[in-house]
Write a protein that holds these residues in place. Structure first.
Motif, PDB file in Angstrom:
ATOM      1  N   LEU A 139      -0.673   4.851 -20.097  1.00 45.36           N
ATOM      2  CA  LEU A 139      -1.971   4.874 -19.425  1.00 45.36           C
ATOM      3  C   LEU A 139      -2.140   3.674 -18.496  1.00 45.36           C
ATOM      4  N   ASP A 140      -1.553   2.538 -18.857  1.00 44.32           N
ATOM      5  CA  ASP A 140      -1.690   1.333 -18.036  1.00 44.32           C
ATOM      6  C   ASP A 140      -1.051   1.488 -16.665  1.00 44.32           C
ATOM      7  N   SER A 141      -0.017   2.323 -16.567  1.00 46.69           N
ATOM      8  CA  SER A 141       0.621   2.520 -15.267  1.00 46.69           C
ATOM      9  C   SER A 141      -0.317   3.191 -14.271  1.00 46.69           C
ATOM     10  N   VAL A 142      -1.271   3.983 -14.777  1.00 43.83           N
ATOM     11  CA  VAL A 142      -2.258   4.619 -13.903  1.00 43.83           C
ATOM     12  C   VAL A 142      -3.451   3.696 -13.691  1.00 43.83           C
ATOM     13  N   ARG A 143      -3.858   2.979 -14.738  1.00 41.64           N
ATOM     14  CA  ARG A 143      -4.957   2.028 -14.598  1.00 41.64           C
ATOM     15  C   ARG A 143      -4.637   0.940 -13.582  1.00 41.64           C
ATOM     16  N   PHE A 144      -3.359   0.626 -13.466  1.00 32.80           N
ATOM     17  CA  PHE A 144      -2.921  -0.378 -12.486  1.00 32.80           C
ATOM     18  C   PHE A 144      -3.371   0.004 -11.079  1.00 32.80           C
ATOM     19  N   VAL A 145      -3.247   1.275 -10.743  1.00 34.07           N
ATOM     20  CA  VAL A 145      -3.630   1.737  -9.403  1.00 34.07           C
ATOM     21  C   VAL A 145      -5.142   1.651  -9.221  1.00 34.07           C
ATOM     22  N   VAL A 146      -5.906   1.902 -10.289  1.00 34.88           N
ATOM     23  CA  VAL A 146      -7.368   1.838 -10.195  1.00 34.88           C
ATOM     24  C   VAL A 146      -7.822   0.437  -9.800  1.00 34.88           C
ATOM     25  N   ARG A 147      -7.177  -0.578 -10.367  1.00 36.76           N
ATOM     26  CA  ARG A 147      -7.594  -1.960 -10.097  1.00 36.76           C
ATOM     27  C   ARG A 147      -6.997  -2.496  -8.791  1.00 36.76           C
TER      28      ARG A 147
ATOM     29  N   ILE B 105       0.836  -1.206   0.000  1.00 40.43           N
ATOM     30  CA  ILE B 105       0.000   0.000   0.000  1.00 40.43           C
ATOM     31  C   ILE B 105       0.868   1.252   0.000  1.00 40.43           C
ATOM     32  N   VAL B 106       1.927   1.236   0.800  1.00 33.05           N
ATOM     33  CA  VAL B 106       2.849   2.375   0.804  1.00 33.05           C
ATOM     34  C   VAL B 106       3.493   2.541  -0.569  1.00 33.05           C
ATOM     35  N   GLY B 107       3.912   1.423  -1.187  1.00 33.29           N
ATOM     36  CA  GLY B 107       4.488   1.489  -2.530  1.00 33.29           C
ATOM     37  C   GLY B 107       3.487   2.000  -3.552  1.00 33.29           C
ATOM     38  N   LEU B 108       2.222   1.632  -3.388  1.00 33.75           N
ATOM     39  CA  LEU B 108       1.185   2.106  -4.306  1.00 33.75           C
ATOM     40  C   LEU B 108       1.007   3.615  -4.188  1.00 33.75           C
ATOM     41  N   VAL B 109       1.074   4.120  -2.960  1.00 35.45           N
ATOM     42  CA  VAL B 109       0.968   5.572  -2.766  1.00 35.45           C
ATOM     43  C   VAL B 109       2.138   6.289  -3.439  1.00 35.45           C
ATOM     44  N   LEU B 110       3.340   5.763  -3.282  1.00 34.35           N
ATOM     45  CA  LEU B 110       4.507   6.377  -3.919  1.00 34.35           C
ATOM     46  C   LEU B 110       4.390   6.327  -5.442  1.00 34.35           C
ATOM     47  N   HIS B 111       3.922   5.195  -5.968  1.00 37.37           N
ATOM     48  CA  HIS B 111       3.732   5.074  -7.417  1.00 37.37           C
ATOM     49  C   HIS B 111       2.705   6.082  -7.917  1.00 37.37           C
ATOM     50  N   LEU B 112       1.623   6.276  -7.155  1.00 42.19           N
ATOM     51  CA  LEU B 112       0.607   7.245  -7.555  1.00 42.19           C
ATOM     52  C   LEU B 112       1.158   8.667  -7.514  1.00 42.19           C
ATOM     53  N   LEU B 113       1.993   8.968  -6.539  1.00 39.68           N
ATOM     54  CA  LEU B 113       2.599  10.300  -6.481  1.00 39.68           C
ATOM     55  C   LEU B 113       3.477  10.554  -7.705  1.00 39.68           C
ATOM     56  N   ILE B 114       4.207   9.527  -8.143  1.00 39.58           N
ATOM     57  CA  ILE B 114       5.020   9.669  -9.354  1.00 39.58           C
ATOM     58  C   ILE B 114       4.125   9.903 -10.571  1.00 39.58           C
ATOM     59  N   CYS B 115       3.035   9.135 -10.675  1.00 42.30           N
ATOM     60  CA  CYS B 115       2.092   9.317 -11.786  1.00 42.30           C
ATOM     61  C   CYS B 115       1.466  10.698 -11.750  1.00 42.30           C
ATOM     62  N   PHE B 116       1.151  11.185 -10.548  1.00 46.04           N
ATOM     63  CA  PHE B 116       0.550  12.510 -10.431  1.00 46.04           C
ATOM     64  C   PHE B 116       1.537  13.592 -10.842  1.00 46.04           C
ATOM     65  N   GLY B 117       2.809  13.415 -10.448  1.00 44.18           N
ATOM     66  CA  GLY B 117       3.824  14.380 -10.869  1.00 44.18           C
ATOM     67  C   GLY B 117       4.008  14.391 -12.378  1.00 44.18           C
TER      68      GLY B 117
END
Length: 208
Positions: A100-108, A32-44
């Motif tokens: 786009l798949d790198s962001v869709r990954f977080v959705v699922r 979960i922590v890694g997912l948050v970091l990945h989402l922050l990178i995607c958001f940046g």
């Protein structure tokens, strides 16, 4: 031959499942922590691309147009230009989908990790309640609800980013296909006799 009653077998299976669930507790929290970091990178990356688009810079379109221009210059009368342009359009579409798949990954994955991060601590808290350890129960329940909130928040944020990126991708692929059509028509005009200029150009089809 030893005899195993149904109750002892069920207890053995329950103990095994509880041990597996407890062993997954820390990996799930780290995920979960890694997912948050990945989402922050995607958001940046999303903010960076949004700023570039406001300045009129579209990397996917510019790269594809440069590749199509280079392919047209390297043709030198060789056949198959329409196939090469269509290949470049499809390649640009695939590159956009890959990003786009790198962001869709977080959705699922976000809700699934949030659910696992909820159920595992709840089992631990129930075990603590059975032992009369109320502080341990309260700590586990706090972690459980926090994991749910974080997982759902990641999923919702990623979904919003996905909607925006899908809109950008459709616009980019449409412009790339149009640029391919224009290059193909220009090439056909330059290489066709004057009486045949009005021949219909080939339509480049995309997978978008």
């Amino acid at each position: 031959m030893p005899y195993f009653s149904s109750d002892s077998t069920v207890h053995l299976v329950e103990t095994l499942l509880y041990s597996i669930s407890t062993a997954l507790y820390l990996p799930v929290l780290l995920a979960i922590v890694g997912l948050v970091l990945h989402l922050l990178i995607c958001f940046g990356a999303f903010i960076g691309e949004w700023r570039e688009r406001r300045r009129g810079i579209r990397i996917l379109v510019d790269t594809a147009q440069a590749q199509m221009t280079a392919s047209l210059a390297a043709t030198d009368g060789q056949p198959g230009l329409d196939a090469r342009l269509e290949r470049l359009v499809q390649k640009a579409d695939a590159d956009g989908m890959r990003r786009l798949d790198s962001v869709r990954f977080v959705v699922r994955v976000g809700p699934a990790l949030g659910l696992m991060g909820t159920l595992i601590p709840m089992g631990i808290s129930l075990a603590g309640l059975a032992q009369g350890n109320l502080p341990k129960m309260a700590e586990s329940m706090t972690t459980a609800f926090t994991a749910t909130v974080v997982g759902l928040a990641c999923s919702v944020t990623a979904y919003v980013l996905t909607l925006a990126r899908e809109h950008w991708l459709r616009s980019d692929v449409s412009d790339i296909a149009y640029a391919a059509e224009m290059l193909l028509a220009q090439h056909a005009t330059n290489s066709t006799p004057a009486h045949a200029v009005h021949a219909a150009p080939h339509i480049v089809r995309t997978g978008a």
